[in-house]
Design a protein around this motif. Structure first.
Motif, PDB file in Angstrom:
ATOM      1  N   GLY A  54       0.801  -1.226   0.000  1.00  0.00           N
ATOM      2  CA  GLY A  54       0.000   0.000   0.000  1.00  0.00           C
ATOM      3  C   GLY A  54       0.829   1.268   0.000  1.00  0.00           C
ATOM      4  N   CYS A  55       2.091   1.156  -0.353  1.00  0.00           N
ATOM      5  CA  CYS A  55       2.940   2.353  -0.443  1.00  0.00           C
ATOM      6  C   CYS A  55       2.408   3.272  -1.546  1.00  0.00           C
ATOM      7  CB  CYS A  55       4.379   1.940  -0.755  1.00  0.00           C
ATOM      8  SG  CYS A  55       5.495   3.323  -1.043  1.00  0.00           S
ATOM      9  N   CYS A  56       2.286   4.556  -1.224  1.00  0.00           N
ATOM     10  CA  CYS A  56       1.727   5.517  -2.175  1.00  0.00           C
ATOM     11  C   CYS A  56       2.691   6.630  -2.504  1.00  0.00           C
ATOM     12  CB  CYS A  56       0.468   6.160  -1.598  1.00  0.00           C
ATOM     13  SG  CYS A  56      -0.937   5.097  -1.685  1.00  0.00           S
ATOM     14  N   PHE A  57       3.889   6.582  -1.937  1.00  0.00           N
ATOM     15  CA  PHE A  57       4.814   7.698  -2.146  1.00  0.00           C
ATOM     16  C   PHE A  57       6.245   7.207  -2.157  1.00  0.00           C
ATOM     17  CE2 PHE A  57       7.574  11.136  -0.804  1.00  0.00           C
ATOM     18  CZ  PHE A  57       7.120  12.219  -1.529  1.00  0.00           C
ATOM     19  N   PHE A  58       6.987   7.633  -3.166  1.00  0.00           N
ATOM     20  CA  PHE A  58       8.420   7.327  -3.231  1.00  0.00           C
ATOM     21  C   PHE A  58       9.151   8.600  -3.604  1.00  0.00           C
ATOM     22  CE2 PHE A  58      12.417   6.157  -5.063  1.00  0.00           C
ATOM     23  CZ  PHE A  58      12.810   4.967  -4.483  1.00  0.00           C
ATOM     24  N   ALA A  59      10.143   8.962  -2.809  1.00  0.00           N
ATOM     25  CA  ALA A  59      11.031  10.060  -3.175  1.00  0.00           C
ATOM     26  C   ALA A  59      12.440   9.516  -3.115  1.00  0.00           C
ATOM     27  CB  ALA A  59      10.871  11.231  -2.210  1.00  0.00           C
ATOM     28  N   GLY A  60      13.213   9.739  -4.160  1.00  0.00           N
ATOM     29  CA  GLY A  60      14.556   9.174  -4.152  1.00  0.00           C
ATOM     30  C   GLY A  60      15.454   9.832  -5.162  1.00  0.00           C
ATOM     31  N   TYR A  61      16.707   9.426  -5.108  1.00  0.00           N
ATOM     32  CA  TYR A  61      17.704   9.904  -6.050  1.00  0.00           C
ATOM     33  C   TYR A  61      18.419   8.672  -6.578  1.00  0.00           C
ATOM     34  CZ  TYR A  61      21.419  12.710  -8.040  1.00  0.00           C
ATOM     35  OH  TYR A  61      22.286  13.286  -8.915  1.00  0.00           O
ATOM     36  N   PRO A  62      18.496   8.523  -7.905  1.00  0.00           N
ATOM     37  CA  PRO A  62      19.005   7.264  -8.438  1.00  0.00           C
ATOM     38  C   PRO A  62      20.453   6.984  -8.032  1.00  0.00           C
ATOM     39  CG  PRO A  62      18.474   8.817 -10.219  1.00  0.00           C
ATOM     40  CD  PRO A  62      18.116   9.479  -8.952  1.00  0.00           C
ATOM     41  N   ILE A  63      20.741   5.755  -7.719  1.00  0.00           N
ATOM     42  CA  ILE A  63      22.108   5.340  -7.423  1.00  0.00           C
ATOM     43  C   ILE A  63      22.219   3.834  -7.651  1.00  0.00           C
ATOM     44  CG2 ILE A  63      21.571   5.068  -4.954  1.00  0.00           C
ATOM     45  CD1 ILE A  63      24.510   5.902  -4.374  1.00  0.00           C
ATOM     46  N   THR A  64      23.268   3.429  -8.349  1.00  0.00           N
ATOM     47  CA  THR A  64      23.540   2.003  -8.509  1.00  0.00           C
ATOM     48  C   THR A  64      23.937   1.429  -7.153  1.00  0.00           C
ATOM     49  OG1 THR A  64      24.384   2.454 -10.704  1.00  0.00           O
ATOM     50  CG2 THR A  64      24.984   0.332  -9.751  1.00  0.00           C
ATOM     51  N   PRO A  65      23.465   0.262  -6.772  1.00  0.00           N
ATOM     52  CA  PRO A  65      22.583  -0.675  -7.473  1.00  0.00           C
ATOM     53  C   PRO A  65      21.123  -0.628  -7.019  1.00  0.00           C
ATOM     54  CG  PRO A  65      23.788  -1.779  -5.725  1.00  0.00           C
ATOM     55  CD  PRO A  65      24.089  -0.321  -5.580  1.00  0.00           C
ATOM     56  N   THR A  81      18.894   1.740  -8.270  1.00  0.00           N
ATOM     57  CA  THR A  81      18.118   2.521  -9.237  1.00  0.00           C
ATOM     58  C   THR A  81      16.867   1.797  -9.725  1.00  0.00           C
ATOM     59  OG1 THR A  81      20.130   3.606  -9.953  1.00  0.00           O
ATOM     60  CG2 THR A  81      18.260   3.718 -11.455  1.00  0.00           C
ATOM     61  N   GLU A  82      16.967   0.478  -9.886  1.00  0.00           N
ATOM     62  CA  GLU A  82      15.814  -0.252 -10.435  1.00  0.00           C
ATOM     63  C   GLU A  82      14.598  -0.189  -9.511  1.00  0.00           C
ATOM     64  OE1 GLU A  82      18.937  -1.275 -10.361  1.00  0.00           O
ATOM     65  OE2 GLU A  82      19.448  -2.473 -12.131  1.00  0.00           O
ATOM     66  N   ILE A  83      14.831   0.055  -8.222  1.00  0.00           N
ATOM     67  CA  ILE A  83      13.675   0.213  -7.318  1.00  0.00           C
ATOM     68  C   ILE A  83      12.937   1.497  -7.695  1.00  0.00           C
ATOM     69  CG2 ILE A  83      12.911   0.490  -4.923  1.00  0.00           C
ATOM     70  CD1 ILE A  83      15.370  -1.086  -4.041  1.00  0.00           C
ATOM     71  N   ALA A  84      13.700   2.585  -7.823  1.00  0.00           N
ATOM     72  CA  ALA A  84      13.090   3.865  -8.201  1.00  0.00           C
ATOM     73  C   ALA A  84      12.419   3.762  -9.573  1.00  0.00           C
ATOM     74  CB  ALA A  84      14.153   4.960  -8.208  1.00  0.00           C
ATOM     75  N   GLU A  85      13.117   3.092 -10.490  1.00  0.00           N
ATOM     76  CA  GLU A  85      12.601   2.964 -11.848  1.00  0.00           C
ATOM     77  C   GLU A  85      11.236   2.262 -11.842  1.00  0.00           C
ATOM     78  OE1 GLU A  85      15.517   0.965 -14.207  1.00  0.00           O
ATOM     79  OE2 GLU A  85      14.530   1.447 -16.086  1.00  0.00           O
ATOM     80  N   GLY A  88      25.059   2.926  -0.425  1.00  0.00           N
ATOM     81  CA  GLY A  88      26.031   3.501   0.506  1.00  0.00           C
ATOM     82  C   GLY A  88      26.131   5.018   0.597  1.00  0.00           C
ATOM     83  N   PRO A  89      26.623   5.698  -0.446  1.00  0.00           N
ATOM     84  CA  PRO A  89      26.796   7.149  -0.344  1.00  0.00           C
ATOM     85  C   PRO A  89      25.480   7.871  -0.016  1.00  0.00           C
ATOM     86  CG  PRO A  89      27.981   6.306  -2.244  1.00  0.00           C
ATOM     87  CD  PRO A  89      27.167   5.165  -1.710  1.00  0.00           C
ATOM     88  N   GLY A  90      24.399   7.439  -0.626  1.00  0.00           N
ATOM     89  CA  GLY A  90      23.096   8.045  -0.348  1.00  0.00           C
ATOM     90  C   GLY A  90      22.601   7.698   1.042  1.00  0.00           C
ATOM     91  N   PHE A  91      22.919   6.494   1.500  1.00  0.00           N
ATOM     92  CA  PHE A  91      22.527   6.058   2.841  1.00  0.00           C
ATOM     93  C   PHE A  91      23.186   6.981   3.875  1.00  0.00           C
ATOM     94  CE2 PHE A  91      22.564   2.517   6.180  1.00  0.00           C
ATOM     95  CZ  PHE A  91      21.190   2.514   6.348  1.00  0.00           C
ATOM     96  N   SER A  92      24.466   7.319   3.622  1.00  0.00           N
ATOM     97  CA  SER A  92      25.163   8.251   4.514  1.00  0.00           C
ATOM     98  C   SER A  92      24.430   9.588   4.567  1.00  0.00           C
ATOM     99  CB  SER A  92      26.602   8.467   4.039  1.00  0.00           C
ATOM    100  OG  SER A  92      27.363   7.302   4.232  1.00  0.00           O
ATOM    101  N   LEU A  93      24.025  10.091   3.407  1.00  0.00           N
ATOM    102  CA  LEU A  93      23.342  11.390   3.374  1.00  0.00           C
ATOM    103  C   LEU A  93      21.995  11.346   4.084  1.00  0.00           C
ATOM    104  CD1 LEU A  93      24.068  12.653  -0.261  1.00  0.00           C
ATOM    105  CD2 LEU A  93      25.002  13.529   1.877  1.00  0.00           C
ATOM    106  N   MET A  94      21.384  10.182   4.153  1.00  0.00           N
ATOM    107  CA  MET A  94      20.054  10.091   4.768  1.00  0.00           C
ATOM    108  C   MET A  94      20.103   9.976   6.281  1.00  0.00           C
ATOM    109  SD  MET A  94      17.995   7.647   2.139  1.00  0.00           S
ATOM    110  CE  MET A  94      17.678   8.188   0.447  1.00  0.00           C
TER     111      MET A  94
END
Lengths: 182, 371
Positions: B15-26, B28-32, B74-80
């Motif tokens: 029932g997730c209705c919202f996704f906000a993200g920034y693409p990053i390998t590996p 990206t396919e979740i966001a896509e 990783g890098p994005g996880f640090s920023l979060m």
């Protein structure tokens, strides 16, 4: 059937990833088994080295990568040099005969099909991988031909199903004629 | 489908209705996949300017009343991390997926790692408890994404899914199921009139009911230490009450939260404790060891935080040694060692990342430990 490991190796752009996907999907969705499909490739989308690995089994798969392939499909000389040594006995090696010159000492001689040339003659080089799958279905009893057909139809772009089936049958017929290792 | 796509499908089924993200390998396919799927279910997908903003947007969406998630590596996880702590402090249900690659820094963007396991536990500042789940197959990440949303709604805490590049990028058969409404947990809502509502007044289970912005409940939420009304209270007493409750709502419910799988542990002398992709390699090594007559077993934590310490303590009484293979230079091994104490040896089988262990490597460690 127990654990079967398949490696497909060549360049990006040869349809290697799709081929691996089709084989895994055939075994796990259109047949009754399990399959794990993994891939590795360089940063380039075309021209870099590209490998797809599929493990199929009649039980859930633990280790997901290929260690001792039963089938090795080689679509570039570079991949041949990389993978053809240290193969276990009995590995079925299949090459595209226009792209790979096997070592004279390779014993037994690999099975070969000029899949890329045959695809060009059909008018679309992109179906070389499907011709190769047809060939594989004919020369090996590891895969259900019917499951492969269904998996191809589910994977190729809409409207190209008939053309891809023609490519598959072309490879299959070639395989029936050339299935004996010379 | 691959693990990343299965994660996105699990989110949709939850029932997730919202996704906000920034693409990053590996990841990206979740966001896509979410960018395709969310519009089909009248949800919202936003590609944000970075991961800091992504995490903030997810918290905001949750306070607007929807189930929200983000995914990164990783890098994005640090920023979060900073805003993850805000999520803990505001008691905001949401799901954060980390598809781990090998670090530190940008490291090996396309190759596997499990180096963020302690960051998952302690990456944001301050004292807190968090829930983190570790999938080892595409099917399991589908199922665990649903579990993650349920736990986050129930305990009002961000839930982490610690996937990895190998699981994210491998394709396997995935049964995508509709989830019965009864099997989906929704956050508790206020049962009092707006003028009586106190946003941080907990029920007996230590979880406060959550009002939704725009429903007529006027309240204040802040990352500052706050009282039950939500207003800042800069005292040691308020800090003690709040931080103790934020942690205890997880600690006291460990039995409900913690899941693990065991293979052949009943009579095992040597137990491999492995999680994520590494558990699959370990399973093969354990089987090979059994074939050689070694009494080996596998303990696979599915919930890694809170850590299944009671189970490790209990198993420590029966085994000679725990083997802990992980794709880092030793993280979860310290938890195992802490729980095993002096009762059993704990042996790390490290791997710096870029590839998974070979089954033989783990098998040799089992053989050595069984001697």
């Amino acid at each position: 059937m127990g654990r079967v490991e398949i490696r497909i190796a060549g360049f990006g752009g040869q349809g290697i990833v799709l081929t691996g996907h089709i084989v895994g999907q055939a075994a796990s969705i259109y047949d009754s088994g399990f399959a794990t499909f993994t891939q590795s490739y360089g940063p380039e989308s075309r021209g870099g080295s590209c490998t797809a690995e599929v493990v199929t089994s009649d039980e859930p798969i633990d280790y997901p990568y290929v260690q001792n392939p039963q089938v090795l499909i080689i679509l570039s000389q570079e991949a041949y040099a990389k993978y053809v040594n240290s193969l276990p006995k009995g590995t079925l090696v299949v090459i595209d005969s226009d792209l790979v010159k096997p070592s004279p000492s390779h014993n037994p001689v690999p099975l070969s099909i000029p899949a890329t040339r045959m695809a060009r003659e059909m008018g679309r080089a992109v179906v070389a991988n499907i011709i190769m799958l047809g060939f594989l279905a004919a020369v090996s009893d590891l895969f259900s031909t019917e499951a492969l057909r269904k998996s191809i139809l589910a994977s190729v772009p809409e409207g190209t199903g008939d053309f891809n089936m023609k490519a598959f049958e072309l490879g299959y017929d070639y395989g029936l004629k050339h299935r004996v290792r010379s | 489908m691959n693990g990343d796509e299965a994660c996105a499908e699990g989110a949709i089924s939850a029932g997730c209705c919202f996704f906000a993200g920034y693409p990053i390998t590996p990841a990206t396919e979740i966001a896509e996949r979410m960018s395709k799927r969310l519009p089909q279910v009248e949800g919202i997908f936003i590609q944000m300017e970075d991961e800091i903003a992504s995490m903030n947007a997810v918290l905001g969406a949750s306070w607007a009343g929807v189930k929200a998630m983000t995914a990164t590596s990783g890098p994005g996880f640090s920023l979060m991390m900073e805003n993850l702590g805000l999520g803990v402090m505001l008691e905001t249900p949401c799901v954060l997926v980390d598809v781990q690659r090998a670090g530190p820094s940008t490291g090996l963007p396309t190759l596997v790692g499990q180096g963020d396991m302690m960051q998952a536990r302690w990456g944001s500042h301050g004292s807190y408890e968090i829930i983190a789940l570790v999938p080892s197959s595409p099917q399991e990440i589908f199922d665990l994404t649903i579990t993650a949303f349920n736990l986050s709604e129930k305990y009002r805490v961000p839930v982490l899914i610690m996937s990895d590049e190998a699981v994210g990028h491998m394709s396997e058969k995935v049964v995508v199921r509709q989830v019965a409404p009864d099997d989906l947990v929704a956050r508790k809502r206020p049962r009092v009139a707006p003028e009586k509502y106190q946003p941080y007044k907990p029920d007996k289970d230590l979880v406060p009911p959550m009002a939704i912005a725009g429903e007529g409940y006027h309240f204040h939420v802040t990352g500052l230490t706050h009282d039950e009304r939500g207003y800042p209270e800069m005292t040691a007493e308020a800090q003690d009450r709040l931080v103790r409750r934020l942690s205890d709502k997880i600690r006291l419910n460990k039995r409900d939260i913690i899941k693990y799988e065991e293979v052949s542990t009943e009579d095992a002398q040597v137990i491999v404790c492995a999680y994520g992709i590494t558990a699959r390699i370990a399973r093969r090594a354990v089987q090979q060891a059994r074939d050689e007559g070694i009494r080996a077993g596998l303990l696979r934590p599915i919930t890694i935080w809170p850590f299944p310490e009671e189970r490790v303590r209990a198993l420590a009484k029966q085994v000679k040694a725990f083997i802990v293979p992980e794709i880092n230079y030793g993280q979860i091994v310290f938890e195992v060692e802490r729980c095993a104490g002096s009762k059993a040896k704990t042996i790390l089988v490290p791997n710096m990342g870029g590839a998974v262990h070979l089954p033989q490597t783990i098998l040799e460690a089992i053989r050595e430990a069984a001697k």
